[in-house]
Design a protein around this motif. Structure first.
Motif, short mmCIF file in Angstrom:
data_model
loop_
_atom_site.label_atom_id
_atom_site.label_comp_id
_atom_site.label_asym_id
_atom_site.label_seq_id
_atom_site.Cartn_x
_atom_site.Cartn_y
_atom_site.Cartn_z
N PHE A 1 0.83 -1.21 0.00
CA PHE A 1 0.00 0.00 0.00
C PHE A 1 0.87 1.26 0.00
O PHE A 1 0.61 2.21 -0.74
N SER A 2 1.92 1.24 0.84
CA SER A 2 2.77 2.43 0.99
C SER A 2 3.97 2.42 0.04
O SER A 2 4.74 3.38 0.02
N ILE B 1 -5.49 4.64 13.00
CA ILE B 1 -6.49 4.07 12.10
C ILE B 1 -6.31 2.56 12.06
O ILE B 1 -5.19 2.06 12.16
N ASN B 2 -7.40 1.83 11.97
CA ASN B 2 -7.32 0.38 11.82
C ASN B 2 -6.68 0.05 10.47
O ASN B 2 -6.96 0.70 9.47
N TRP B 3 -5.84 -0.98 10.44
CA TRP B 3 -5.08 -1.32 9.23
C TRP B 3 -6.00 -1.58 8.02
O TRP B 3 -5.71 -1.15 6.90
N ASP C 1 -8.72 -0.21 2.83
CA ASP C 1 -10.00 -0.08 2.12
C ASP C 1 -10.23 1.35 1.61
O ASP C 1 -10.92 1.55 0.60
N SER C 2 -9.64 2.32 2.31
CA SER C 2 -9.82 3.72 1.91
C SER C 2 -8.98 4.08 0.69
O SER C 2 -9.29 5.03 -0.03
N LYS D 1 -13.00 10.47 5.36
CA LYS D 1 -14.09 9.63 5.90
C LYS D 1 -14.15 9.67 7.43
O LYS D 1 -15.03 9.05 8.03
N GLY D 2 -13.20 10.36 8.03
CA GLY D 2 -13.18 10.44 9.50
C GLY D 2 -12.67 9.19 10.17
O GLY D 2 -12.95 8.94 11.35
N LEU D 3 -11.90 8.38 9.44
CA LEU D 3 -11.40 7.11 9.99
C LEU D 3 -10.08 7.25 10.73
O LEU D 3 -9.68 6.34 11.47
N VAL D 4 -9.39 8.37 10.52
CA VAL D 4 -8.13 8.61 11.24
C VAL D 4 -8.48 9.40 12.50
O VAL D 4 -8.96 10.53 12.43
#
Length: 332
Positions: free
Chosen positions: A57-58, A293-295, A300-301, A310-313
């Motif tokens: 991903f990174s 944030i959950n992995w 998925d983002s 999305k406000g997930l962080v």
């Protein structure tokens, strides 16, 4: 965090074969008792698909998994607590590890010598556990004797310690492990310096063989405390490593970026500042906040930017309890 699991058992039950297969590190595994005199240490990566996925991903340059340390300890024999078969040395080596992987042979093979000339897994378990119990009994008895003067003087700490020791002594006298005394965390801390063998978490490792007849083991312990492996065909290792990690009360948080993706090992229940110490000891005192944030939410983002939108962080403070699989960026 460097925590280790000692691989113990009777001679010729497959300890060094397991260790070699786990670590790909060359240590003697000849077919005779006491071939392993000094313990060998191997660092084994903890299987975790999250690390590889986050690295992709990174587009990270480096990928570093969590690891666990296995120590190959030579075989114990009946009478070890009295010094039989280099027993004192082996018991000392076991004291130095954080948990025990107790290897038990279940397969029949006339070409592999068994010290009792028969394969009986439950008997083998009993022999090893009894030696650990006897060694601990001696330590507990000596400690009770050593604090008697202070107990008679009414020293509160010594009186409290004696109560704990008497509780352990009763369990040991019944032939059971000290861990069966159901001590609370405060009680364990008070007698931590004794480093009792039978208070260490123990995982029973059933060494089976696809190439030979195996004895069915009506295992008397909880199913979460044992695992089956076949060192020759290298089966069951992932379960062994994962259960060993859990046995030590460990979990993983992750960091990810272009430079590296890395899994960090912490004790379950660690706060964010304490978890940050896995990266650098300064992180505890200099901690300001953590972005978490959950992995899977991150993957998925598709990007950190989308995840933030999305406000997930989340921004978490000093009291936050880190969860397994959290991806964290510390702010100091």
């Amino acid at each position: 965090m460097s925590l280790s699991i000692g691989i113990v058992g009777l001679p010729n039950v497959g300890k060094s074969t397991l260790f070699n297969a786990l670590t790909k590190k060359s240590v003697p595994a000849e077919n005779y008792p006491f071939c392993t005199i000094d313990p060998s240490v191997g660092i084994v990566p903890v299987p975790d698909e999250r690390v590889g996925l986050l690295s992709e991903f990174s587009k990270s340059v480096k990928t570093i998994p969590a690891v666990i340390e296995f120590v190959d300890i030579a075989g114990l024999v009946e009478g070890a607590a009295k010094g039989e078969g280099l027993g004192n040395k082996f018991l000392t080596n076991i004291r130095e590890v954080d948990a025990i992987a107790h290897v038990v042979r279940t397969f029949k093979d006339d070409s592999v010598i068994h010290v009792a000339n028969k394969v009986n897994p439950l008997d083998d378990i009993g022999i090893i556990n009894l030696e650990l119990v006897l060694a601990d009994s001696e330590i507990v008895s000596k400690r009770i004797a050593n604090i008697q003067k202070d107990v008679k003087k009414g020293n509160k700490e010594s009186i409290a310690e004696e109560v704990i020791l008497k509780k352990i002594e009763k369990v040991l006298e019944g032939g059971h492990l000290a861990i069966d005394a159901d001590l609370n965390e405060e009680e364990k801390f008070k007698i931590k310096s004794l480093n009792l063998l039978t208070l260490k978490p123990m995982l029973y490792v059933l060494n089976v063989s696809e190439a030979n007849e195996n004895i069915d083991v009506n295992f008397p312990h909880r199913s979460d405390l044992w695992v089956k492996i076949d060192p020759v065909f290298e089966k069951g290792f992932d379960d062994l490593i994962k259960k060993s990690y859990e046995l030590l009360g460990l979990e993983t948080f992750l960091t990810t970026g272009e430079d590296e993706t890395r899994a960090w090992t912490i004790k379950i229940g660690s706060t964010a500042p304490v978890a940050g110490m896995a990266i650098h000891t300064d992180f505890k005192d200099k901690f300001i906040r953590a972005e978490v944030i959950n992995w899977k939410d991150l993957l998925d983002s598709g990007s950190y930017g989308n995840a933030r939108a999305k406000g997930l962080v989340r921004t978490e403070g000093k009291e936050y309890i880190v969860k397994d699989g959290d991806v964290i960026e510390f702010k100091i």
